[in-house]
Scaffold this active site. Structure first.
Site, mmCIF file in Angstrom:
data_model
loop_
_atom_site.group_PDB
_atom_site.id
_atom_site.type_symbol
_atom_site.label_atom_id
_atom_site.label_comp_id
_atom_site.label_asym_id
_atom_site.label_seq_id
_atom_site.Cartn_x
_atom_site.Cartn_y
_atom_site.Cartn_z
ATOM 1 C CB SER A 86 -0.692 -0.100 1.355
ATOM 2 O OG SER A 86 -1.985 0.868 1.225
ATOM 3 C CG ASP A 131 -5.983 -2.597 -3.989
ATOM 4 O OD1 ASP A 131 -7.066 -1.737 -3.796
ATOM 5 O OD2 ASP A 131 -5.109 -2.575 -3.483
ATOM 6 C CG HIS A 176 -5.274 -2.877 -0.086
ATOM 7 N ND1 HIS A 176 -4.576 -2.422 -0.899
ATOM 8 C CD2 HIS A 176 -4.754 -2.481 1.089
ATOM 9 C CE1 HIS A 176 -3.704 -1.409 -0.667
ATOM 10 N NE2 HIS A 176 -3.731 -1.331 0.770
#
Ligand SMILES: *[C@@H]1O[C@H](CO)[C@@H](O)[C@H](O)[C@H]1NC(C)=O
Ligand SMILES: *[C@@H]1O[C@H](CO)[C@@H](O)[C@H](O)[C@H]1NC(C)=O
Ligand SMILES: *[C@@H]1O[C@H](CO)[C@@H](O)[C@H](O)[C@H]1NC(C)=O
Ligand SMILES: *[C@@H]1O[C@H](CO)[C@@H](O)[C@H](O)[C@H]1NC(C)=O
Ligand SMILES: *[C@@H]1O[C@H](CO)[C@@H](O)[C@H](O)[C@H]1NC(C)=O
Ligand SMILES: *[C@@H]1O[C@H](CO)[C@@H](O)[C@H](O)[C@H]1NC(C)=O
Ligand SMILES: *[C@@H]1O[C@H](CO)[C@@H](O)[C@H](O)[C@H]1NC(C)=O
Ligand SMILES: *[C@@H]1O[C@H](CO)[C@@H](O)[C@H](O)[C@H]1NC(C)=O
Ligand SMILES: *[C@@H]1O[C@H](CO)[C@@H](O)[C@H](O)[C@H]1NC(C)=O
Ligand SMILES: *[C@@H]1O[C@H](CO)[C@@H](O)[C@H](O)[C@H]1NC(C)=O
Length: 715
Positions: free
Chosen positions: A566, A651, A683
């Site tokens: 991320s 995602d 994610h």
């Protein structure tokens, strides 16, 4: 007490644990939190695990006797998905059975005595996949309950099994927020439903239909509770069953631009038409409080409602404060407690006497519990009553103690009780003492250090996690792990996705730093990230790395690797184009950002608008705007370090094209690189089989380049 120390002595002579391999991590038991019954005599918690050989998942409920500490298997099977304590006795329960006799995609409700599950009685079926059961018994003996599921715009509960499939798959939208997390928006949104159970032959019958309290406050584009991926923590029922509270995004604001929530109160016997906001934005005595709200909770005496709310209207990581309202539709009389406390509480439970709320907050790399009395003024400084670990959930017991379920880097679940003064009253469960895969793990596997940096005057913290069989006289390659968020932190917690010990046990010393933007060291450090994605945190990581390089003799930085997901993936990509990239033998980006200009492909426009100091139409995409200034792609000429790229298709906040872009550029430049993608993961990689591949392939890559493995290739 005696038996506890005997157990400890016996464990001390056990041989050290085997290394935590990915297989051990992923097969190990996973635990829910322990939820006590009303008298505090026992608690239930759920356990599940996965067996790679048979590809089977197992799930069961444990009963923990809070007097003796004895733990017994209470029910084996996965059909009981939720249990609530409600009814005439302290052992009376109602549970949700995730299936029903009609097999129509709905669920069923059962009543039972916890001591005699065999005599459980079917209450009835609910014709949609409801969950999030909360229930109380009223004076009349009826039970009032709340559940939630998706609802159609007309308020009717949505059941996929009965839905009409249109001839075309077209999706058409006229405003932003077309998809979120891993789901495209449809007209169906979450709604809280209430129902009544009437006594009938020693059990109950569902009386009438369920009431939707949410849809109808505003049309479907507006009200939703629980919000999106949230759960029953977004609503509550009053102890006497007369009132319902729930939160929804502010119905007057577009979803993509703002994080603001409003809490509504509705009479249980009313409907969405009767719902009134407890604190409408802009019309309160705290006009600066406009942000996201969590955990609205009735006090045990039913007179108050406590909740936590952030300040900023379009900021998902602002400081939050505790608010307490009177249950009084004419004047909710909201009061803020400890408003100047420089922490962001995120969990809440009332003390049994309704005079104190306990909150959890990120604090110095842990998540700790803090009592806040209702008498607290703005300057009240809460003091933590727990220390290590990251609290998963906690419940107050009738004797005033608190039953805590937490995890730590060395244990997937600890269950213990603590007094309001912060003394551990009883330790009930420690996964690292009983789970075969975790046995032998302990606090000695972990350490921390503080380092000085040039972005801020305060020293910043980093975790050290030692590998199996660690000796400070040997050297181990460095595994440097950058966290996501960027507002977030590496906590003293157990993770099944980025488990520090699993990485360390490949043969690394793991360093997990908490640079600028990390939560738990005050809001200024968190906020300082704004407009500074590639500067402050990067410099902080440089300083953390240099501290390791010059101070920790047992770490071989010349064979180090770096990995992040991320924002941590963004940081990895940023390093790749900067000096730090040359300090590592290999890099790993999981679902990161490759070109910051692409962030408008996410739905969370509030996020970029905040972190990059304004919407792009204001800041521009000029060289000096944060969107361009901190764009990793602009440094592609420097990319040189072998780079493993993971990006999952579901995602939607960081679309898969970011990973493909990164991989294609690396390949074009001839930088050794590999691309891994799961079509069915978002994610996070949640499925155990997928996660095993994730670990196996990443570890092959980093172990090859760090020289840990003697393999002839990284594949
Ligand atoms: C998983 O659960 C099953 C059923 O309780 C048990 O037999 C098995 O030992 C557990 N596996 C692990 C790795 O704990
Ligand atoms: C759950 O429901 C199924 C189907 O109605 C039933 O066969 C099963 O016995 C129930 N289990 C429990 C624990 O109530
Ligand atoms: C609500 O809409 C759904 C889907 O169109 C429909 O099946 C259902 O019958 C409607 N409910 C009511 C009460 O009209
Ligand atoms: C639904 O809500 C949106 C946003 O408030 C509004 O623009 C729209 O007119 C509403 N539509 C209906 C049918 O009420
Ligand atoms: C919300 O964001 C969209 C897309 O950027 C923009 O068109 C709209 O004007 C914004 N609305 C408000 C009220 O800020
Ligand atoms: C509170 O946190 C501090 C660290 O800031 C720790 O030393 C202390 O033990 C904690 N207090 C309790 C009661 O756990
Ligand atoms: C902090 O140090 C880095 C190099 O480590 C340097 O590039 C940066 O300019 C420094 N920042 C300040 C504010 O001195
Ligand atoms: C807030 O953080 C910034 C950037 O890290 C720092 O320069 C400043 O001194 C801090 N302010 C306070 C009041 O701590
Ligand atoms: C790391 O430490 C070594 C040995 O002390 C030193 O030679 C080297 O310059 C350091 N690297 C960096 C980038 O500071
Ligand atoms: C940029 O968009 C925002 C809404 O997102 C709007 O309020 C603002 O006026 C726009 N600014 C310019 C310069 O167009």
């Amino acid at each position: 007490m005696k038996s506890q120390s005997l157990v400890a002595a016996a464990l001390a002579i056990l041989p050290r644990a085997l290394a935590i391999t990915p297989e051990l991590l992923l097969a190990a038991n996973r635990y829910s939190d322990a939820k006590p019954n009303p008298s505090g005599d026992f608690a239930f918690f759920r356990v599940s695990n996965y067996t790679f050989e048979t590809k089977e998942r197992a799930a069961w409920w444990n009963k923990l006797d809070l007097k003796t500490g004895k733990i017994s298997q209470w029910y084996t099977g996965s059909d009981i998905s939720e249990i609530v304590f409600v009814g005439p006795k302290d052992t009376s329960i109602i549970y949700i059975n995730g299936t029903n006799a009609e097999e129509d995609g709905g669920v069923s409700l059962y009543s039972a005595d916890a001591n005699d599950l065999k005599s459980a009685k079917l209450i009835g079926s609910l014709p949609a996949p409801y969950s999030g059961l909360k229930a109380v018994q009223t004076k009349s003996g009826d039970i009032h309950f709340l559940v939630y599921t998706h609802a159609y715009p007309n308020g009717t509960a949505y059941n996929e099994n009965f839905a009409v499939t249109p001839a075309s798959t077209a999706r058409i939208y006229d405003s932003t927020y077309v998809r979120h997390w891993d789901t495209w928006l449809t007209p169906q949104r979450n709604a809280v439903f209430g129902g009544v159970l009437k006594s009938s032959h020693g059990s109950y019958k569902i009386s009438g239909g369920l009431t939707n309290y949410v849809t109808g406050i505003c049309n479907v584009t507006c009200a939703e509770s629980p919000y999106d991926q949230s759960d029953e923590s977004d609503y509550d029922i009053s102890p006497d069953g007369s009132g319902v509270i729930f939160l929804t995004k502010d119905t007057t604001l577009p979803l993509a631009n703002y994080t603001a929530d409003v809490i509504y109160y509705a009479p249980f016997a009313g409907s969405a038409k009767d719902a009134v906001p407890i604190q409408a934005r802009g019309s309160t005595k705290y006009p600066e409080t406009q942000g996201a709200t969590v955990v609205p909770r009735f006090s045990p005496d039913g007179k108050k409602i406590a909740y936590l709310q952030m300040y900023g209207i379009s900021y998902e990581s602002d400081r939050s404060s505790v608010y307490v309202a009177d249950v009084n539709k004419k004047n909710f009389n909201v009061k803020r407690l400890a408003g100047n406390w420089d922490r962001a509480p995120d969990g809440l439970a009332w003390a049994p006497d309704s005079k104190t709320v306990y909150v959890t907050a990120a604090d110095l790399g842990r998540s700790r519990i803090f009592p806040v009395p209702l008498s607290a003024g703005e300057n009240y400084a809460p003091k933590n009553i727990t220390n290590e670990g990251t609290v998963a959930a906690f419940y107050t017991l009738p004797n005033g103690n608190i039953l805590v379920s937490d995890s730590k880097i060395w244990t997937s679940r600890d269950i213990y009780s603590v007094t309001p003064q912060g003394k551990i009253a009883k330790t009930y469960f420690q996964a690292n003492k009983v789970d075969p895969g975790l046995k032998g793990l302990g606090p000695e596997d972990v350490s921390e250090f503080y380092f000085s940096t040039n972005s801020t005057e305060i020293d910043l913290q980093a975790w050290i996690i030692y590998p199996e069989g660690f000796s400070k006289d040997k050297t181990y390659p460095l595994a440097f792990i950058s966290h996501g968020g960027p507002q977030g932190a590496h906590f003293n917690s157990w993770s099944t996705r980025w488990n520090f010990k699993t990485w360390a046990d490949q043969g690394y010393v793991v360093i997990a730093p908490n640079p600028t933007a990390s939560s738990g060291w005050g809001q200024n450090l968190t906020d300082s990230i704004q407009g500074q994605w590639g500067s402050y945190p990067y410099w902080d990581l440089v300083h953390a790395w240099k501290y390791v390089n010059s101070t920790l003799k047992y770490v071989d930085t010349s064979r180090g690797i770096e990995a992040g997901a991320s924002y941590g993936g963004y940081m990895t990509n940023w390093m790749q184009g900067h000096e730090m990239g040359r300090w590592f033998k290999a890099l790993v980006t999981h679902d990161g950002s490759t070109s910051t200009l692409n962030q408008y492909a996410s739905e969370e426009l509030w996020f970029m608008n905040h972190d990059f100091s304004g919407p792009f139409n204001e800041t521009g995409f000029t060289k000096s705007s944060p969107y361009s200034e901190w764009n990793p792609l602009l440094y592609v000429n420097e990319w040189a370090t072998p780079h493993f790229v993971v990006h999952n298709e579901l995602d939607y906040r960081l679309p898969v094209s970011e990973g493909i872009l990164l991989f294609n550029m690396l390949q074009t430049k001839g930088v050794p690189s590999r691309f891994l993608s799961f079509p069915d993961e978002n994610h996070w990689v949640l499925n155990q089989e997928n996660s095993l591949v994730w670990h196996t392939e990443i570890f092959k890559w980093i172990n090859y380049y760090s020289g840990i493995s003697k393999a002839s290739s990284p594949y």
